[in-house]
Design a protein around this motif. Structure first.
Motif: not given
Lengths: 459, 459
Positions: A236-237, A242-245, B211-213, B285-288
């Motif tokens: 989830h995190m 995005g790529g910041t974790l 990786r996470e999509l 991770g966050d479109q908007e």
């Protein structure tokens, strides 16, 4: 003065060579105060001196063990009285930083923290970070392929090294100081010197990749009601951020209590009643928005029932306190002897595996202390285990930890390496043909077996 | 039927072996329509069959060249009539995907695109992406350490491969199917098979990291008034976007005009008058919010005078158009013969270097066509060069491109490999001791020299 010492003095000068008490007054390693046994310590200043020393040793079949900061945890740099130690401590120059190419060229004896700080002065980041940063060296990091807290984002040392200069057993200098992220011009020979524990060559210089210095660093502590929520929180995190974790450090209740209860300095930021906790960090490009993003991600994790409680560090002091808690591993030395482990395994097997280790310890020892923590995002767990006052329990504790890894393809060493300590257990994680191929490499590069002999696998 | 073919049929079945027209009707490679020359093509289905075939060949000193999708660009899989081709085309099974461990286990003959799509069905990303995705194979990607468009974020193939199963020249199966991000249990022997162009072993299976999509994918085209702004734009965007920057593809005016002017399909999203352009992508991770972030970062780049113009793709269609433009490399074949280059060098030297190449071409050929583009964030430039109708110009064009790399430590191959094509120029980028060490590895692993003989360096 022995002939060896006399010849070393000829090569590197008298101030380069230590003997007698100057050798034995040095501790074997971190948390191991006993004195070093060795014929001498030679401290060259240049790759050419390293080459001359190795040529000399090769001609005489003299064994040579490279020393960096001696912070390894697997007896990987241990010596006997007949060995020569080649310490890189005086090769500690940062040669250059290129702000545009984002690379640093440095000698192998530079301390990790010195490299980190120099990068930061250029607005850049050398992302490798481990607890021993103040005393470990870049060369040691390379020889052991060091990992640490930010592997999930930036990879291990292997992923940061662009070029190396190394000296082979016979004194040949292999200068491969590539400065580009991409270079497929032939076999990537620097891989021979990364993670091979000084057995195939001695790294004297390197080029490492730097990153832009993150503008934000947001840290949260999260509690869950069962281990099985942890991989879901990770996914989830990771997706949300995005790529910041940049860190996902799990602490089981046993470890969390240890590092948040006196005599530990830190107090618990969340109640001590949860079975499992995770320290999460994100490093991004926009302080204000990144904090909101982290808070939103955590709110969703709480809403979905993945997490039970969470707190975000409100400033740099709080962030440092969270990390001080996670890094306060030395609390384990309230118990003595204490055995330390560094295993990796597939994340889906983790809960069952930790249960098996606990059951094994209970069955074998009854009363014991088990502290569990680790870089879960990388599949890497650490255990600290005490099973009474008897040092001889070590082998049996090893079996409790390592044997359950065998059927699930786990590793007896995620990031610490093998050295002497894990050599008897290498077969848990590597099959015969893998070890045979390692031997082929050793024979090809060091046919006389003078470099760090007896480490990793039997000759 | 030759004895070799009869024995291969015994091992792998008659449908596994191709001879005669079934061999010669296959093209040597992409953009090279001439037919393959080889004794036979054998197409095993299992690692055990590969092992039996190599044992047979080893006993007879029969040369063996592994074939994947034949999309390589450096004559790395070329054969002569006496060679046996071992094609992995029937080892095309994706064996498993672990959603929690975020790994995929697959055979070497799986197409890259098939792996990408399978990952996506699991909500995951296999980040390797190159133009040949529809026909190149995972095994070929590993053998050549393929790079592509997202190296700046996710690294090269080396950084994505967790485990390999490979067969050595003598038929020994080395199964090292590690599934963890971290495993320092001994030397990392899979490195021997990554980027070594099938010269040290044939990879049959692999474990790759997923990786996470990403939930957002934002793409922008940016124009600048001089090359020297580009590294500054890169640093600015990289810092601003935190960890989400996933592509930074620079196009010089010559290339941009080519791919935005008929007969190319795409029209110019920004005027054709700027000296240089860059396609920037961020995956987050966050479109908007990620779109706003990208727009803010670009606005600041314009404000600061780093960029002169910029446009953000407003939807998936526009994004695909931007990429179709960048990927429309085949426009270069309006000119014939056309020579293609893949070099890497330190970013600060890039502008001067491109000027030197242009001057060299002008001096040597007068009229010529030069198209320049590449993965600037990785230090990787591609040239496409036409210098008249004469194929024999190739060597002289090579000298124009490669010689200026020598004094600056650049590489004649950033990501394509060496094969036969770049073998004469390997010494531009690698010194004698580096090549000698490559030879040591080759001798140790393939003493008879049966695997992809004559490639990379002279035997």
């Amino acid at each position: 003065m022995s002939q060896l010492v006399a010849d070393l003095v000829d090569i590197a000068g008298s101030d380069a060579v230590l003997t007698g008490e100057d050798v034995s007054s040095r501790a074997v390693g971190i948390w191991r105060p006993q004195g070093i046994q060795a014929h001498a310590i030679v401290r060259p200043r240049t790759t050419e001196e390293v080459s001359a020393i190795l040529k000399l040793c090769h001609d005489r079949s003299q064994t040579v063990i490279a020393h960096g900061g001696r912070t390894g945890l697997v007896e990987g740099a241990d010596t006997v009285q007949s060995d020569l130690i080649l310490s890189l401590e005086r090769m500690n120059q940062i040669e250059s930083v290129d702000d545009v190419n984002r690379t640093m060229t440095l000698q192998a004896g530079v301390l990790l923290q010195a490299a980190q700080e120099e990068a930061e002065r250029h607005g850049l980041l050398y992302p490798l970070d481990i607890g021993a940063r103040g005393s470990c060296t870049i060369g040691g990091n390379i020889a052991t392929n060091a990992g640490g807290n930010r592997v999930i984002r930036y990879g291990m040392t292997r992923d940061m090294v662009l070029g190396t200069e190394a000296v082979l057993a016979d004194g040949t200098i292999v200068s491969s100081m590539n400065e580009m992220i991409k270079n497929n011009a032939g076999y990537d020979i620097k891989q021979l010197f990364i993670g091979t524990e000084g057995c195939l060559g001695i790294v004297t210089r390197a080029v490492v990749r730097l990153r832009e210095l993150p503008r934000s660093q947001e840290t949260a502590l999260v509690a869950a009601d069962s281990f099985e929520k942890m991989p879901l929180i990770l996914k989830h995190m990771d997706a949300y951020l995005g790529g910041t974790l940049s860190a996902f450090e799990v602490m089981w209740n046993d470890f969390y209590r240890l590092v948040t209860t006196p005599p530990a300095k830190q107090r618990p930021p969340l109640e001590q009643s949860y079975p499992i906790y995770v320290l999460i960090e994100a490093m991004g490009g926009d302080q204000e928005n990144d904090k909101v993003r982290l808070e939103d991600a955590l709110a969703e994790a709480l809403d979905k029932g993945l997490a039970k409680d969470a707190t975000v560090a409100q400033n740099g002091d709080q962030r440092r306190q969270f990390w001080a808690m996670r890094d306060d591993v030395e609390q384990i030395f309230q118990y003595d002897p204490m055995f330390i482990y560094d295993v990796s395994l597939q994340v889906p097997y983790m809960e069952r595996y930790v249960g098996e280790v606990r059951d094994n310890l209970k069955r074998r020892f009854g009363h014991h202390q088990l502290f569990t923590f680790g870089h879960m995002g990388d599949g890497n767990l650490h255990f600290a285990i005490s099973a009474g006052k008897d040092e001889s329990a070590h082998h049996d504790v090893n079996l409790c930890v390592y044997e359950p890894l065998r059927p699930i393809g786990g590793s007896v060493s995620a990031e610490h390496g093998v050295g002497l300590e894990k050599k008897p257990y290498l077969d848990v994680s590597r099959n015969d043909t893998e070890v045979k191929l390692m031997r082929t490499l050793k024979s090809a590069l060091d046919p006389k077996g003078i470099l760090n002999p007896g480490k990793v696998f039997a000759a």
